[in-house]
Design an enzyme around this catalytic site. Structure first.
Site, mmCIF file in Angstrom:
data_model
loop_
_atom_site.group_PDB
_atom_site.id
_atom_site.type_symbol
_atom_site.label_atom_id
_atom_site.label_comp_id
_atom_site.label_asym_id
_atom_site.label_seq_id
_atom_site.Cartn_x
_atom_site.Cartn_y
_atom_site.Cartn_z
ATOM 1 C CE LYS A 250 4.502 3.235 -0.074
ATOM 2 N NZ LYS A 250 5.668 2.807 0.702
ATOM 3 N NE ARG A 255 1.188 -4.487 4.935
ATOM 4 C CZ ARG A 255 0.758 -4.678 3.694
ATOM 5 N NH1 ARG A 255 1.587 -4.526 2.682
ATOM 6 N NH2 ARG A 255 -0.487 -5.013 3.457
#
Ligand code: AMP
Length: 557
Positions: A250, A255
């Site tokens: 992660k 994003r």
């Protein structure tokens, strides 16, 4: 042609309704009665407090300052007088209505406003650039205020500021469209998740019904809502539920969705804003190393000396509009792609993750700035734990556990993507007010008032103030940023339009009669600006209550 008067009267009616069912019923009656497609498109978009869909690069660019100025000239009332009303009512829309009411007796008959005229004026305002654009915008605004009735000014003002205050969110619009043309709400939802444009969804629903919506496809350069992750309940649980697990790092970044096709390249942020211009080196590398006609999903990470730089730096890159090249050197970034939603003229979202992965690997050639996220499939808990620890050691957030046979579900926070994170709980809260500092910080807004959502009423309720955890540089930056959205000032205090989310840590949640929600944060500490989150994604009173319960359980042990 739909009159803006009719639209405004309808908004007034909605304001008096609190039941979501009734809101959806009324909106469906209203939209079904609109004959013209453009009027329908505009009305649905305006009801959500938007002039353009979020991903559209165009913006009207009218802030509070321009509105005060236009109202001053249109009504002859000073800014201070209007501000006084804002202070009383907490709403510039109502203030505009009131100052115009006082003035209206004397004004002569002028051309009535229509939705269509507003659209034309907004489009022309959004195309203005250069030095004189502010003056021209003020002139257009004055014309609108002169044509508007007091009630119309209320909604015109709120629309320009992006806040209709009607309690109408995405769910209600979805249900209204479903109801109006008798369509399954899941179908409307999916159409929205891949177009991000309720205006267009409504027009297609009206003209082509459920079948038309089903036929809507992902299109290049129109962003798809991103798939989200749930918090994992642990490695063993994930293996139990998924069998085999696809494990990835992660990454600690932000994003992005990259659309590359028809000779054009567009990059969208998690909030679906177009950030292409801010990331020129990524755009260039994608053009060189990725096969054309794809939509890719990934995370951009700022890297220096092989380690991720704090997340805040990426946001500085995203926000930067001028002298971008300087930032490219100062904050080098790379992108880690982990999914593909579209390839060679077809959607890939319904394929299983493993197949999407194969397509991703065939479409992307890794380069200096472009990587394909490492991805391991396993059902061995030790191996997952090892990857998780490697990610933490490398300075990232933890691991993502994905179901290898699952589809890509736009906009859903489902069980097919789980995040495994270290660290304590934090809260994402809306910044609703601030206060000037003391002494050497007197030129800085050094304390920020925070609120969460009361899910039952949809209102923001305050839960505390944060004044620690900021660097001086951040305070300078926030002071500049929040100064633009001050609703009004009183002494050293001010209220802001609710536009920004802070992630904050705290020592403890306390019950407190001082705040209307009944809870207060003890020792809140600023962690970061969640520029990637919309205000309506902030935490709720319900979550605070449940964290409070969990904490009192812990202290009993
Ligand atoms: P959160 O924002 O804490 O809900 O975590 C979800 C976010 O993690 C996504 O929106 C991505 O921005 C980010 N992320 C980082 N690495 C990955 C990955 N390998 N797969 C999916 N999302 C990732």
């Amino acid at each position: 042609m739909l009159k803006f008067r009719k639209f405004s009267e309808f908004c007034l009616l909605l304001e008096k309704i609190s039941s979501t069912l009734e809101l959806a019923a009324k909106i469906s009656e209203f939209i079904i009665s609109i004959e013209d497609d453009e009027d329908l498109y505009n009305s649905v978009t305006f009801l959500m407090g938007r002039v353009y869909p979020p991903w559209d690069e165009r913006e009207v660019g009218v802030g509070i300052g321009l509105i005060y100025e236009a109202l001053r000239i249109a009504t002859g009332k000073s800014r201070a007088e209007t501000e006084d009303i804002v202070r009383d009512t907490g709403d510039i829309g109502l203030a505009a209505e009131r100052v115009l009411k006082d003035k209206k007796q004397t004004s002569l008959f002028v051309e009535e406003l229509t939705i269509d005229r507003l659209r034309r004026v907004f489009d022309s305002m959004s195309s203005l650039t250069g030095e004189r654009s502010q003056k021209k915008k003020i002139r257009s605004l004055i014309d609108l205020y002169i044509s508007a009735s007091p009630l119309e000014s209320r909604y015109l003002t709120r629309l320009l500021l992006g806040e209709m205050r009607l309690g109408v969110g995405e769910g209600i619009i979805r249900d209204s469209i479903a109801r109006a043309w008798n369509i399954n709400s899941g179908v409307v939802e999916r159409a929205y998740m891949i177009t991000n444009d309720f205006g267009r969804v409504a027009v297609v629903a009206k003209n082509e019904g459920e079948e038309g919506l089903k036929k809507l496809k992902i299109r290049l350069h129109i962003p798809v809502r991103m798939m989200l992750a749930q918090l994992s309940e642990g490695i063993d649980r994930a293996i139990q539920e998924m069998g085999k697990v696809a494990v990835e790092w992660k990454f600690d970044g932000s994003r992005v969705q990259v659309h590359w096709g028809d000779g054009k390249l567009t990059i969208f942020s998690r909030r679906l804003e177009n950030v292409t211009k801010a990331l020129p080196e990524i755009a260039e590398d994608v053009r060189k190393n990725v096969r054309e006609d794809v939509i890719l999903d990934g995370e951009v990470v700022a890297m220096k000396d092989g380690r991720p730089m704090p997340f805040q730096h990426i946001l500085r890159r995203f926000r930067r509009k001028h002298e971008v090249s300087k930032m490219v050197e100062k904050i080098p970034i790379i992108v880690q792609f982990f999914d593909i939603l579209y390839e060679d003229g077809r959607e890939t979202i319904d394929l299983p993750l493993e197949e999407r992965r194969r397509i991703l690997e065939s479409a992307v050639k890794p380069s200096e700035r472009i990587r394909i996220a490492k991805h391991v499939i396993t059902s061995n808990p030790d191996e997952i734990n090892k990857i998780y620890n490697e990610a933490l050691k490398a300075g990232h957030e933890g691991a993502m556990l994905k179901n290898p046979v699952s589809a890509y579900t736009p906009g859903k926070r489902g069980k097919n993507w789980l995040k495994l994170k270290a660290g304590v709980e934090t809260l994402d809260l809306v910044v609703v007010g601030g206060e000037w500092g003391e002494g050497k910080r007197s030129h800085l807004i050094s304390s920020y008032e925070l609120a969460c959502f009361d899910q039952e009423t949809g209102n923001l309720v305050k839960v505390g103030k944060v004044a620690t955890g900021f660097t001086d540089e951040q305070l300078e930056e926030f002071t500049e940023m929040f100064k633009q959205i001050v609703e009004f000032e009183e002494g050293k205090k001010m209220t802001f339009m609710p536009k920004n989310v802070f992630e904050v840590g705290y020592q403890e949640i306390q019950k407190s009669p001082k705040y209307e929600g009944g809870y207060a944060l003890r020792f809140p500490r600023f962690v970061r600006l969640r520029d990637d989150k919309d205000v309506d994604e902030a935490d709720t009173l319900e979550r605070i209550a449940s964290l409070y319960e969990a904490q009192s359980k812990d202290s009993r042990i």
